[in-house]
Write a protein that holds these residues in place. Structure first.
Motif, PDB file in Angstrom:
ATOM      1  N   PRO A 141      -1.282   7.770   9.568  1.00 53.56           N
ATOM      2  CA  PRO A 141      -0.429   7.825   8.367  1.00 53.56           C
ATOM      3  C   PRO A 141       0.835   6.995   8.512  1.00 53.56           C
ATOM      4  O   PRO A 141       1.181   6.518   9.604  1.00 53.56           O
ATOM      5  CB  PRO A 141      -0.099   9.320   8.248  1.00 53.56           C
ATOM      6  CG  PRO A 141      -0.201   9.843   9.639  1.00 53.56           C
ATOM      7  CD  PRO A 141      -1.267   9.030  10.331  1.00 53.56           C
ATOM      8  N   LEU A 142       1.513   6.846   7.399  1.00 56.06           N
ATOM      9  CA  LEU A 142       2.767   6.096   7.373  1.00 56.06           C
ATOM     10  C   LEU A 142       3.854   6.813   8.172  1.00 56.06           C
ATOM     11  O   LEU A 142       3.924   8.047   8.198  1.00 56.06           O
ATOM     12  CB  LEU A 142       3.245   5.911   5.925  1.00 56.06           C
ATOM     13  CG  LEU A 142       2.421   4.952   5.062  1.00 56.06           C
ATOM     14  CD1 LEU A 142       2.794   5.093   3.595  1.00 56.06           C
ATOM     15  CD2 LEU A 142       2.630   3.508   5.527  1.00 56.06           C
ATOM     16  N   ARG A 143       4.737   6.015   8.799  1.00 59.84           N
ATOM     17  CA  ARG A 143       5.877   6.545   9.543  1.00 59.84           C
ATOM     18  C   ARG A 143       7.149   5.872   9.052  1.00 59.84           C
ATOM     19  O   ARG A 143       7.122   4.767   8.515  1.00 59.84           O
ATOM     20  CB  ARG A 143       5.701   6.315  11.056  1.00 59.84           C
ATOM     21  CG  ARG A 143       4.513   7.084  11.618  1.00 59.84           C
ATOM     22  CD  ARG A 143       4.416   6.996  13.127  1.00 59.84           C
ATOM     23  NE  ARG A 143       3.346   7.851  13.634  1.00 59.84           N
ATOM     24  CZ  ARG A 143       3.493   9.137  13.931  1.00 59.84           C
ATOM     25  NH1 ARG A 143       4.693   9.707  13.791  1.00 59.84           N
ATOM     26  NH2 ARG A 143       2.478   9.860  14.370  1.00 59.84           N
ATOM     27  N   LEU A 146       0.816  -1.214   0.000  1.00 63.39           N
ATOM     28  CA  LEU A 146       0.000   0.000   0.000  1.00 63.39           C
ATOM     29  C   LEU A 146       0.853   1.268   0.000  1.00 63.39           C
ATOM     30  O   LEU A 146       0.354   2.351  -0.317  1.00 63.39           O
ATOM     31  CB  LEU A 146      -0.935   0.019   1.210  1.00 63.39           C
ATOM     32  CG  LEU A 146      -2.096  -0.976   1.176  1.00 63.39           C
ATOM     33  CD1 LEU A 146      -2.879  -0.922   2.478  1.00 63.39           C
ATOM     34  CD2 LEU A 146      -3.013  -0.697  -0.003  1.00 63.39           C
ATOM     35  N   ALA A 147       2.132   1.147   0.349  1.00 68.75           N
ATOM     36  CA  ALA A 147       3.023   2.304   0.352  1.00 68.75           C
ATOM     37  C   ALA A 147       3.740   2.474  -0.979  1.00 68.75           C
ATOM     38  O   ALA A 147       4.539   3.404  -1.143  1.00 68.75           O
ATOM     39  CB  ALA A 147       4.049   2.165   1.482  1.00 68.75           C
ATOM     40  N   GLN A 148       3.450   1.591  -1.922  1.00 68.54           N
ATOM     41  CA  GLN A 148       4.139   1.636  -3.218  1.00 68.54           C
ATOM     42  C   GLN A 148       3.207   2.158  -4.311  1.00 68.54           C
ATOM     43  O   GLN A 148       1.979   2.021  -4.214  1.00 68.54           O
ATOM     44  CB  GLN A 148       4.619   0.229  -3.580  1.00 68.54           C
ATOM     45  CG  GLN A 148       5.579  -0.382  -2.561  1.00 68.54           C
ATOM     46  CD  GLN A 148       5.887  -1.833  -2.860  1.00 68.54           C
ATOM     47  OE1 GLN A 148       5.576  -2.334  -3.942  1.00 68.54           O
ATOM     48  NE2 GLN A 148       6.491  -2.528  -1.901  1.00 68.54           N
ATOM     49  N   PRO A 149       3.799   2.755  -5.378  1.00 68.22           N
ATOM     50  CA  PRO A 149       2.965   3.207  -6.504  1.00 68.22           C
ATOM     51  C   PRO A 149       2.309   2.017  -7.198  1.00 68.22           C
ATOM     52  O   PRO A 149       2.812   0.903  -7.168  1.00 68.22           O
ATOM     53  CB  PRO A 149       3.984   3.879  -7.444  1.00 68.22           C
ATOM     54  CG  PRO A 149       5.187   4.155  -6.612  1.00 68.22           C
ATOM     55  CD  PRO A 149       5.224   3.085  -5.564  1.00 68.22           C
ATOM     56  N   PHE A 150       1.140   2.267  -7.807  1.00 64.77           N
ATOM     57  CA  PHE A 150       0.533   1.232  -8.622  1.00 64.77           C
ATOM     58  C   PHE A 150      -0.226   1.893  -9.768  1.00 64.77           C
ATOM     59  O   PHE A 150      -0.537   3.082  -9.721  1.00 64.77           O
ATOM     60  CB  PHE A 150      -0.366   0.326  -7.787  1.00 64.77           C
ATOM     61  CG  PHE A 150      -1.683   0.911  -7.377  1.00 64.77           C
ATOM     62  CD1 PHE A 150      -2.866   0.489  -7.961  1.00 64.77           C
ATOM     63  CD2 PHE A 150      -1.754   1.879  -6.385  1.00 64.77           C
ATOM     64  CE1 PHE A 150      -4.078   1.010  -7.575  1.00 64.77           C
ATOM     65  CE2 PHE A 150      -2.973   2.401  -5.988  1.00 64.77           C
ATOM     66  CZ  PHE A 150      -4.130   1.966  -6.593  1.00 64.77           C
ATOM     67  N   HIS A 151      -0.478   1.118 -10.815  1.00 64.75           N
ATOM     68  CA  HIS A 151      -1.045   1.719 -12.019  1.00 64.75           C
ATOM     69  C   HIS A 151      -2.093   0.800 -12.647  1.00 64.75           C
ATOM     70  O   HIS A 151      -2.252  -0.366 -12.281  1.00 64.75           O
ATOM     71  CB  HIS A 151       0.057   2.021 -13.029  1.00 64.75           C
ATOM     72  CG  HIS A 151       0.642   0.796 -13.665  1.00 64.75           C
ATOM     73  ND1 HIS A 151       1.674   0.087 -13.094  1.00 64.75           N
ATOM     74  CD2 HIS A 151       0.326   0.145 -14.810  1.00 64.75           C
ATOM     75  CE1 HIS A 151       1.971  -0.935 -13.867  1.00 64.75           C
ATOM     76  NE2 HIS A 151       1.169  -0.935 -14.920  1.00 64.75           N
ATOM     77  N   LEU A 178       6.795  10.758  11.465  1.00 65.51           N
ATOM     78  CA  LEU A 178       5.758  10.836  10.439  1.00 65.51           C
ATOM     79  C   LEU A 178       6.371  11.080   9.070  1.00 65.51           C
ATOM     80  O   LEU A 178       7.198  11.982   8.896  1.00 65.51           O
ATOM     81  CB  LEU A 178       4.790  11.970  10.785  1.00 65.51           C
ATOM     82  CG  LEU A 178       3.617  12.201   9.833  1.00 65.51           C
ATOM     83  CD1 LEU A 178       2.679  11.005   9.849  1.00 65.51           C
ATOM     84  CD2 LEU A 178       2.870  13.468  10.224  1.00 65.51           C
ATOM     85  N   ARG A 179       5.975  10.243   8.115  1.00 62.18           N
ATOM     86  CA  ARG A 179       6.397  10.469   6.722  1.00 62.18           C
ATOM     87  C   ARG A 179       5.411  11.443   6.102  1.00 62.18           C
ATOM     88  O   ARG A 179       4.499  11.088   5.390  1.00 62.18           O
ATOM     89  CB  ARG A 179       6.420   9.142   5.961  1.00 62.18           C
ATOM     90  CG  ARG A 179       7.579   8.241   6.344  1.00 62.18           C
ATOM     91  CD  ARG A 179       7.428   6.850   5.772  1.00 62.18           C
ATOM     92  NE  ARG A 179       7.253   6.822   4.325  1.00 62.18           N
ATOM     93  CZ  ARG A 179       7.074   5.704   3.626  1.00 62.18           C
ATOM     94  NH1 ARG A 179       7.029   4.534   4.246  1.00 62.18           N
ATOM     95  NH2 ARG A 179       6.924   5.741   2.322  1.00 62.18           N
ATOM     96  N   ARG A 180       5.625  12.727   6.412  1.00 60.99           N
ATOM     97  CA  ARG A 180       4.678  13.755   5.993  1.00 60.99           C
ATOM     98  C   ARG A 180       4.685  13.905   4.482  1.00 60.99           C
ATOM     99  O   ARG A 180       5.710  14.175   3.873  1.00 60.99           O
ATOM    100  CB  ARG A 180       5.019  15.087   6.658  1.00 60.99           C
ATOM    101  CG  ARG A 180       4.078  16.217   6.281  1.00 60.99           C
ATOM    102  CD  ARG A 180       4.387  17.459   7.071  1.00 60.99           C
ATOM    103  NE  ARG A 180       4.011  17.307   8.471  1.00 60.99           N
ATOM    104  CZ  ARG A 180       2.800  17.560   8.943  1.00 60.99           C
ATOM    105  NH1 ARG A 180       1.843  17.942   8.101  1.00 60.99           N
ATOM    106  NH2 ARG A 180       2.533  17.418  10.210  1.00 60.99           N
ATOM    107  N   LYS A 181       3.523  13.731   3.900  1.00 57.29           N
ATOM    108  CA  LYS A 181       3.379  13.872   2.461  1.00 57.29           C
ATOM    109  C   LYS A 181       3.374  15.358   2.110  1.00 57.29           C
ATOM    110  O   LYS A 181       2.736  16.161   2.786  1.00 57.29           O
ATOM    111  CB  LYS A 181       2.076  13.205   2.007  1.00 57.29           C
ATOM    112  CG  LYS A 181       2.047  12.842   0.550  1.00 57.29           C
ATOM    113  CD  LYS A 181       0.825  11.994   0.248  1.00 57.29           C
ATOM    114  CE  LYS A 181       0.875  11.459  -1.160  1.00 57.29           C
ATOM    115  NZ  LYS A 181       0.851  12.493  -2.170  1.00 57.29           N
TER     116      LYS A 181
END
Length: 349
Positions: free
Chosen positions: A316-318, A168-173, A324-327
């Motif tokens: 959110p993701l850390r 879920l943390a990776q790009p997808f297309h 925090l991995r702030r977007k």
């Protein structure tokens, strides 16, 4: 992240039937904001205030957690189903078959404590169904008089992106090639490729959308659109009986002429403050979030749609160090609503 309980009380303590002896009958939680997480203890007390000496057969306490689906048509029930998550009963005063207990005038407090099971679905309020938690108390006198009261509480089962599958943390297309026209009257192909920066987000973040639309047809593309949608399915007797589809955010771009290409480069879809919706454990209501990328040709051709399912979480993701991995561009809200303020709005057909 906090949760706003401004709309959280479906019903407060209900009124007590008239009585010359019983002047107050309340269910009071130690946690006054009424918000609980699975695994926590539900603690509080039932408060009874009497004017006179009163015999009591029993004081009963019941904790209920249930999911309900009710679909109406022309005011009549068409489909319905129900399931239970908590059904806990206890007697706070009196013993079965024993003589009444004599209570003196004044205030009496009867404590209760219950560990909430893990895996409870979150409180949910929808047009055609709900997940609800509440306590009921009943005070019975020997003369047959029964006093009842009820208090709703909120269960919130959060979703932490850090505990979900790493994909879920990776790009997808997603990509598609579609032929415009019917049978021998085709006008060519439209090719589309869409990519998201990842598959899981939280409210306040933005969803980065990349797309390439190649119009290899003789028709003009009227517009392209990316939208964040919420789909709610209501189940009864193991089948879907009602569906709600709501658009939460959208971006559009203009026409694409024949033999032209339009590229979306890091376009941003904002995720609005949404109530946490972890209904895992509920088999009657399903909630799904998607990014739909839509291509609308001119003429009689139907829109071309690409569907990319995503997860909307609570935390959110850390990074590996716990920070925090702030977007970029994220504005995490300080509070989240418990219920959907748009429940009475008209949904997308």
């Amino acid at each position: 992240m906090e949760y706003s309980t401004k709309m959280s009380r479906i019903s407060d303590n209900v009124s007590v039937p008239p009585s010359r002896k019983l002047t107050k009958f309340l269910i009071l939680f130690d946690n006054t904001n009424l918000l609980f997480f699975p695994g926590q203890f539900l603690t509080g007390r039932v408060l009874v205030e009497l004017e006179d000496e009163t015999p009591v057969l029993g004081l009963f306490f019941h904790v209920v957690g249930e999911g309900v689906v009710r679909v109406l048509k022309k005011g009549r029930e068409r489909h319905s189903d129900r399931e239970n998550y908590i059904d806990f009963r206890m007697r706070l005063l009196g013993e079965p078959g024993q003589s009444p207990v004599l209570l003196s005038p004044g205030i009496h407090s009867f404590p209760f404590k219950l560990g909430l099971p893990l895996g409870l679905p979150s409180t949910f309020l929808g047009k055609h169904g709900w997940v609800q938690y509440y306590c009921k108390a009943a005070f019975r006198e020997p003369n047959g008089l029964l006093h009842k009261n009820q208090q709703v509480f909120i269960v919130m089962n959060p979703i932490d992106l850090n505990l979900e599958p790493p994909i879920l943390a990776q790009p997808f297309h997603c990509e598609i090639e579609h032929r415009l026209g019917v049978g021998c009257f085709t006008s060519g192909h439209v090719a589309c490729r869409v990519r998201l920066d990842r598959g899981g987000y939280v409210p306040g973040e933005t969803i980065s959308v990349w797309a390439s639309v190649v119009n290899q047809s003789r028709s003009t593309i009227k517009r392209t659109k990316a939208s964040l949608t919420e789909t709610i399915q209501y189940m009864a007797r193991n089948r879907v009986v009602q569906t709600e589809l709501r658009e939460l955010a959208a971006l559009t771009r203009g026409k694409i002429k024949p033999n032209e290409t339009d590229d979306w480069k890091n376009e941003q879809l904002y995720v609005p403050p949404l109530p946490p919706t972890n209904l895992r454990g509920c088999h009657l209501i399903r909630i799904q979030y998607d990014i739909f990328f839509q291509i609308e040709p001119k003429g009689v051709d139907r829109p071309i749609k690409l569907q990319l399912p995503i997860m909307l979480a609570t935390y959110p993701l850390r990074g590996a160090d716990g920070t925090l991995r702030r977007k970029r561009g994220a504005q995490y809200p300080a509070t989240l609503p418990i219920f959907r303020p748009w429940v009475e709005e008209k949904t997308i057909e």
